[in-house]
Design a protein around this motif. Structure first.
Motif: not given
Length: 272
Positions: A245-266
């Motif tokens: 929980e602390k890592v997620k909140l601190t990363f958000d405050e410092k603008g550090i992103s946590i990637p998550y799976p995405q799918m691009d459909v063309h």
């Protein structure tokens, strides 16, 4: 005439066996009481000597049933029963019952192994026999495990001995291992220092060994960090969840992103 004959016969039997029956009952009642008190005394003495609780309770049960068997034999002897032949019959019956209950007796053997080798004890948090939770009791046939949701799971001892046993309470320290990913566009040094600061700021995290943070993988869509922190066993899950929980909140405050799976459909438009 016949009534008088049977009455005299009944009186003679009563006079002959009443004392034997009374003596047998007294031996059984007093003997059982002594066996119970003596087994309790031995258990209390072992606990006072700081002997393991599991071993103390197992010894208490073993002594009680052994003494009870001796009391029953003494009671039968007082009745005039030939205990020698009775023991032989009892042995044959035990063999027959043992063959019929091989599975159950294997649980007794497994209980003996648990007591001797002590892979866990009452109060330990374990994973064994398909169950995970705190050991509440170890009986002759089964081990009672209580999961964190306060259910009761009764696991046969043979199933526990026959598989892997993970004892989470055996050691007084455990290591919390977590993996966090950041985007390739983020500042790697900032992310690493942020993770170290979070671990050092938690008073439950031990200073020796020191917390460890390092880049573990350059993944398909993220740069992954492995974090390792040693804590006391009782604090393991609290530190595990609070760190995430602390890592997620601190990363958000410092603008550090946590990637998550995405799918691009063309969508490709076909020309007629």
């Amino acid at each position: 005439m016949d009534i008088e004959k049977y009455t005299n016969l009944a009186l003679s039997y009563i006079s002959e066996y009443s004392l034997k029956i009374l003596a047998a009952l007294l031996i059984f009642i007093i003997g059982k009481w002594i066996a119970k008190k003596l087994s309790h005394l031995i258990r209390a003495t072992m606990i006072k000597a700081k002997v393991d609780l599991t071993l103390s309770e197992f010894t208490e049960s073993l002594i009680f049933f052994t003494l009870l068997a001796m009391v029953i034999l003494a009671s039968l002897n007082a009745l005039g029963v030939n205990t020698t032949s009775f023991i032989a019959v009892f042995g044959a019956a035990s063999l027959a019952v043992g063959l019929a209950l091989q599975g159950s007796l294997s649980n007794v053997g497994a209980a003996v192994l648990i007591i001797i080798f002590r892979p866990f004890k009452i109060g330990d948090f374990i994973e064994a026999g398909g169950a995970t939770g705190t050991v509440e009791d170890i009986t002759m046939f089964s081990t009672i495990i209580s999961p964190i949701d306060n259910r009761t799971i009764i696991v046969p001892n043979s199933k526990i001995i026959g598989g892997n046993i993970i004892n989470y309470s055996k050691k007084d320290k455990r290591r919390v291992d977590l993996v966090f990913g950041i985007s390739y566009d983020d500042d790697l040094r900032l992310a690493k220092q942020t993770l170290l600061d979070i671990l050092h700021a938690d008073e439950r995290v031990l200073k020796d060994p020191e917390p460890f943070v390092a880049v573990s993988e350059l993944g398909d869509s993220s740069v992954n960090f492995v974090t390792r922190a040693w804590v006391e066993t009782d604090h393991y899950w609290d530190v595990h969840f609070s760190t995430i929980e602390k890592v997620k909140l601190t990363f958000d405050e410092k603008g550090i992103s946590i990637p998550y799976p995405q799918m691009d459909v063309h969508m490709k438009k076909e020309e007629n």
